[in-house]
Design a protein around this motif. Sequence first.
Motif, short mmCIF file in Angstrom:
data_model
loop_
_atom_site.label_atom_id
_atom_site.label_comp_id
_atom_site.label_asym_id
_atom_site.label_seq_id
_atom_site.Cartn_x
_atom_site.Cartn_y
_atom_site.Cartn_z
N LYS A 159 0.83 -1.21 0.00
CA LYS A 159 0.00 0.00 0.00
C LYS A 159 0.86 1.26 0.00
O LYS A 159 0.53 2.25 -0.64
CB LYS A 159 -0.92 0.01 1.22
N LEU A 160 1.96 1.21 0.72
CA LEU A 160 2.86 2.37 0.75
C LEU A 160 3.52 2.59 -0.61
O LEU A 160 3.91 3.71 -0.95
CB LEU A 160 3.94 2.17 1.83
N LEU A 161 3.63 1.51 -1.38
CA LEU A 161 4.23 1.61 -2.72
C LEU A 161 3.20 1.88 -3.81
O LEU A 161 3.56 2.09 -4.97
CB LEU A 161 4.97 0.31 -3.04
N GLY A 162 1.92 1.83 -3.44
CA GLY A 162 0.88 2.11 -4.44
C GLY A 162 0.49 0.91 -5.26
O GLY A 162 -0.05 1.05 -6.36
N GLU A 163 0.73 -0.27 -4.73
CA GLU A 163 0.37 -1.49 -5.44
C GLU A 163 -0.88 -2.10 -4.81
O GLU A 163 -0.99 -2.17 -3.58
CB GLU A 163 1.51 -2.51 -5.38
N ASN A 164 -1.80 -2.54 -5.61
CA ASN A 164 -3.05 -3.11 -5.13
C ASN A 164 -2.88 -4.59 -4.84
O ASN A 164 -3.53 -5.45 -5.44
CB ASN A 164 -4.17 -2.88 -6.15
N ILE A 165 -1.97 -4.88 -3.93
CA ILE A 165 -1.71 -6.26 -3.51
C ILE A 165 -2.31 -6.43 -2.13
O ILE A 165 -2.07 -5.62 -1.24
CB ILE A 165 -0.20 -6.57 -3.49
N GLU A 166 -3.07 -7.47 -1.95
CA GLU A 166 -3.76 -7.68 -0.68
C GLU A 166 -2.74 -7.86 0.44
O GLU A 166 -1.84 -8.69 0.35
CB GLU A 166 -4.63 -8.94 -0.79
N PRO A 167 -2.85 -7.08 1.54
CA PRO A 167 -1.94 -7.26 2.67
C PRO A 167 -2.04 -8.69 3.19
O PRO A 167 -3.12 -9.24 3.32
CB PRO A 167 -2.45 -6.26 3.70
N SER A 168 -0.93 -9.23 3.50
CA SER A 168 -0.92 -10.63 3.92
C SER A 168 -1.13 -10.77 5.41
O SER A 168 -0.49 -10.11 6.20
CB SER A 168 0.42 -11.27 3.55
N ALA A 169 -2.09 -11.61 5.78
CA ALA A 169 -2.24 -11.97 7.19
C ALA A 169 -1.72 -13.39 7.40
O ALA A 169 -2.06 -14.05 8.36
CB ALA A 169 -3.71 -11.88 7.58
N GLU A 170 -0.92 -13.87 6.43
CA GLU A 170 -0.49 -15.26 6.45
C GLU A 170 0.91 -15.44 6.98
O GLU A 170 1.44 -16.54 7.02
CB GLU A 170 -0.58 -15.83 5.02
N ALA A 179 5.94 -7.71 -0.92
CA ALA A 179 6.55 -6.37 -1.02
C ALA A 179 7.63 -6.33 -2.09
O ALA A 179 7.73 -5.37 -2.86
CB ALA A 179 7.13 -5.97 0.33
N ILE A 180 8.43 -7.38 -2.17
CA ILE A 180 9.50 -7.42 -3.18
C ILE A 180 8.90 -7.45 -4.59
O ILE A 180 9.38 -6.76 -5.50
CB ILE A 180 10.40 -8.65 -2.94
N ARG A 181 7.84 -8.22 -4.75
CA ARG A 181 7.20 -8.29 -6.07
C ARG A 181 6.61 -6.94 -6.48
O ARG A 181 6.48 -6.64 -7.66
CB ARG A 181 6.10 -9.36 -6.06
N ALA A 182 6.24 -6.12 -5.49
CA ALA A 182 5.60 -4.84 -5.79
C ALA A 182 6.59 -3.75 -6.16
O ALA A 182 6.20 -2.74 -6.74
CB ALA A 182 4.76 -4.39 -4.59
N LEU A 183 7.87 -3.91 -5.84
CA LEU A 183 8.85 -2.84 -6.04
C LEU A 183 8.94 -2.34 -7.48
O LEU A 183 8.94 -1.12 -7.71
CB LEU A 183 10.23 -3.32 -5.56
N PRO A 184 9.01 -3.20 -8.50
CA PRO A 184 9.19 -2.67 -9.86
C PRO A 184 8.02 -1.80 -10.35
O PRO A 184 8.22 -0.94 -11.21
CB PRO A 184 9.32 -3.95 -10.71
N ASP A 185 6.85 -2.01 -9.82
CA ASP A 185 5.68 -1.29 -10.31
C ASP A 185 5.18 -0.23 -9.33
O ASP A 185 4.02 0.17 -9.36
CB ASP A 185 4.54 -2.28 -10.60
N ALA A 186 6.06 0.22 -8.43
CA ALA A 186 5.65 1.21 -7.44
C ALA A 186 5.20 2.50 -8.10
O ALA A 186 5.76 2.93 -9.11
CB ALA A 186 6.80 1.48 -6.48
N ASN A 187 4.18 3.13 -7.52
CA ASN A 187 3.67 4.41 -8.00
C ASN A 187 4.45 5.54 -7.33
O ASN A 187 4.46 5.66 -6.10
CB ASN A 187 2.18 4.52 -7.67
#
Length: 540
Positions: A159-170, A179-187
Motif C-alpha cells: 500500500k505504501l508503494l501504491g500497489e493493489n496487492i492484498e496485505p498478507s495476514a499469512e 513487497a518485493i514483487r511490488a517494487l518494480p511497479d511502485a507508484n
Amino acid sequence: MSTPASGPAALSWLAPTLRGYRREWIGPDIVAGLSAGAVVIPQAMAYATIANLPVQIGLYTCMVPMLVYALLGGSRAMSVSTTSTIATLSATTLLTAGVAADAENPIPDLMALTLIVGVILLLARLLKLGGLVEYISKPTILGVQIGVGATVAIGQLPKLLGENIEPSAEGFLRAILAAIRALPDANTATVLLSVGSVIALLVLKRFAPKVPGPLVLVAVGIALMAFSGLREAGVALIDPVPQGLPPFELPSFAHAAGLVPGAFAIAVMVFLESSAVARSIRRPGEPPIESNRELFAAGAVNAVGAFFQVLPAAGGFSQSAVNRAAGARSQLAALVTVAMAVIVALFLGPVLSLMPQAVLAALVFVAVAALIDVRGLVGLWRLNRSDFWVAAVTTAVGLTAGLLVAVAVGVIGTFVVVLRELNKVRLAVDEPRGGVLTVHLHGPLYTANALSYESAVLDAATAVPGLRVLVLDAAQQRALSVTVLDALRELDDELAGAGVELRLAAVPDGAAEVARRGDWFAGLEEQGRVFDSVEAAARD
C-alpha cells in the motif's frame, strides 16, 4: 465539591469512575476526550485495514466498546477500542477459519468472532480466572508484539508503494515476498506521499508529542486528495465510508468452529493488554485495578459490541496515554470520545472517503513499528536468559508459523518456565546437633515436586552419620494434598528403616486440619511427633 453516591447498593458496580464526580473535573475530561479521539479515531480506522475490513469498522469500534467500558470498567483514563495486536490476530483468525479477505460480506463472521471473544472473557470472569491469566509473562507478550509489529509493518509496504496487492495476514515471509514483487511497479506519487507521511508522524511524535499526529496526517491527506492532482497521479483512495451509525445485526456462525482457537488467543491478549494499560496509567490514590472487574468489563465490551459490527476491543496504550496526559479524571472523557466518533460517522463519511490508502498505511506502519522492541529483547538477555528465549521463540514462531501459534507457544512456554521454577528443590540444612538434624523447606510441596523433595531430604539424612532425629520445618506448607501426604509417609518409612525418627514442625493450621483426616498424620500427632515450633521439635 464531591457529589455523594446515590442509588441502590445493587448498582454499585455501575459506572464506578463516575461516583463522587466533581464539577472541576468536567473541563479536563472534555479536553482529554477530544484529544484521545483525535488519536484513536483515525488510528482505529487504520487498524481496521490490518484485518482487511472497511475503515468504518474501526470507527464503530470507537463507539460501543468505549461506552460499555465507561459503564463497567474500573480504570479512570483507559480508552478502549482495538489495537494493532488485536486487529492482526483478528485478521489471522478470520483467514485461518476460511473467511477470505475478498468474501462478499465478512462482517457477520467478524461479529461472531468478537462475540466468542466476549463470551470467553465472561466465562473466565465467572470462573474467577482474572489472576490466572495474568501469570502469562511479559516476555510472551513482548514476543507476540514483535511478531505483530514485523508482520504488519511488512504487510503495509504494498500500500505504501501504491500497489493493489492484498496485505498478507499469512505470515512474515509471504508479506516480504509480496513487497518485493511490488517494487518494480511502485507508484511514484504514492511512494512520495507515504515517505512524507511516515516522516511527518515521526517528527511530530519526537518534537511535538502533544499534537495529534494521526489527525493532522489524515486532514492533510484528505486536503491533498481534494485540492491537488494526486488522484490523477494514481494515488488510491480508501473505499467509500458510509454515513450513519452501526446497525444492530446478528452474527453468522457459519465458521464458528474455526474461529474458536483464534478467539481464545485474542481473549488472552485483550485482557493482558487492557490490564497492562489500566495499571500503567493509574495515578497514586486512585482505586486499585481489580482483575476480575476488568475481566468482566472486557467480556461485556466485546459481547455487546459484537452486535454493532466492531473489532475485538481492548485498552489501547497510545490513546489511553493521551487521555491521561490531557488530564482525564474519569470515564466521562471516553464518553466525549464516543460523541466525537458519532459525529464523524453521521456527518463526515464523504470527507473521510477522500482519504488516501497510503496515509492509513503510514499510520499503521509507524504504530506497529514501535512494537518491534529490540531494546526489550536485549534487556531480557541481560537479566534473564530463560525469559529471553521465551520471547525469542515466540517471535520466531510468529514470523514463521503465524501469530495464533505464537500466542499458544508463548503461553505454553510461560507455564513451562513457571513449573520449572516451582519444581526446584529449595531447602536449607542446619548443622546437626547431638544426632538431631533440622531441614527447612523453603518452598511448598505439591504433586509435581513432592518426590524430588523426598529424595533431597533423604540425601541430607544419609550424609549425617549417627543421625537419630530429623526435624522437618514445614512452615511453608500451606496445603497438604494426598500426593504430598503419601510422599511424607514414605519419607517417614524410609527414615524409620534407617533408625531415624521424623518430626514435623510448624505445620500451618489449615494444612494440619486437612492432614488429620488421614491415618498417618493423626498417628504422628498421637506419637507426639508434630510440634508447634522448630525449636521444640529439635529438643532431644
